[in-house]
Write a protein that holds these residues in place. Sequence first.
Motif: not given
Length: 128
Positions: A11-20, A22-38
């Motif tokens: 999960k940590q790797n997915l969060v870091k990958k998601t942030l890396s 994107t070109e903009h900052a993301m909210s926790a909800e944005d990150i939650m929606d972007a990662i492929p697992i629940k």
Amino acid sequence: MEIKKSRNTEKQNLVKKTLSETEHAMSAEDIMDAIPIKVNKTTIYRILDRFVEKGDVHFVTGKNGKAYYALCNSCGTSHEIHNHIHFECQVCKEVTCQPNTLHIPSLEGFTIQETQFLVIGICNKCKK
């Protein structure tokens, strides 16, 4: 940077990958929606808090009161003091880190523990 092994490593790797990615900052909800697992929001916030504590990620509070997170690329060694501007677009709602650095003044009799600089307006994409 290698992440310390724990039960949330995937999960940590997915969060870091998601942030890396994107070109903009993301909210926790944005990150939650972007990662492929629940992953529940509490876990996302715990991961983000760990990353902030380690200095891998910084955040700024948007006009709506939400925290927006971005990877630290050139924040310097003092990760509490982010001396760059964040821009929030009122149309697309994206929050982006800007390359402009600011001088943080010393305040006699005060110890600065955190800074946040948010400029609100309309981004170039939305102006067109």
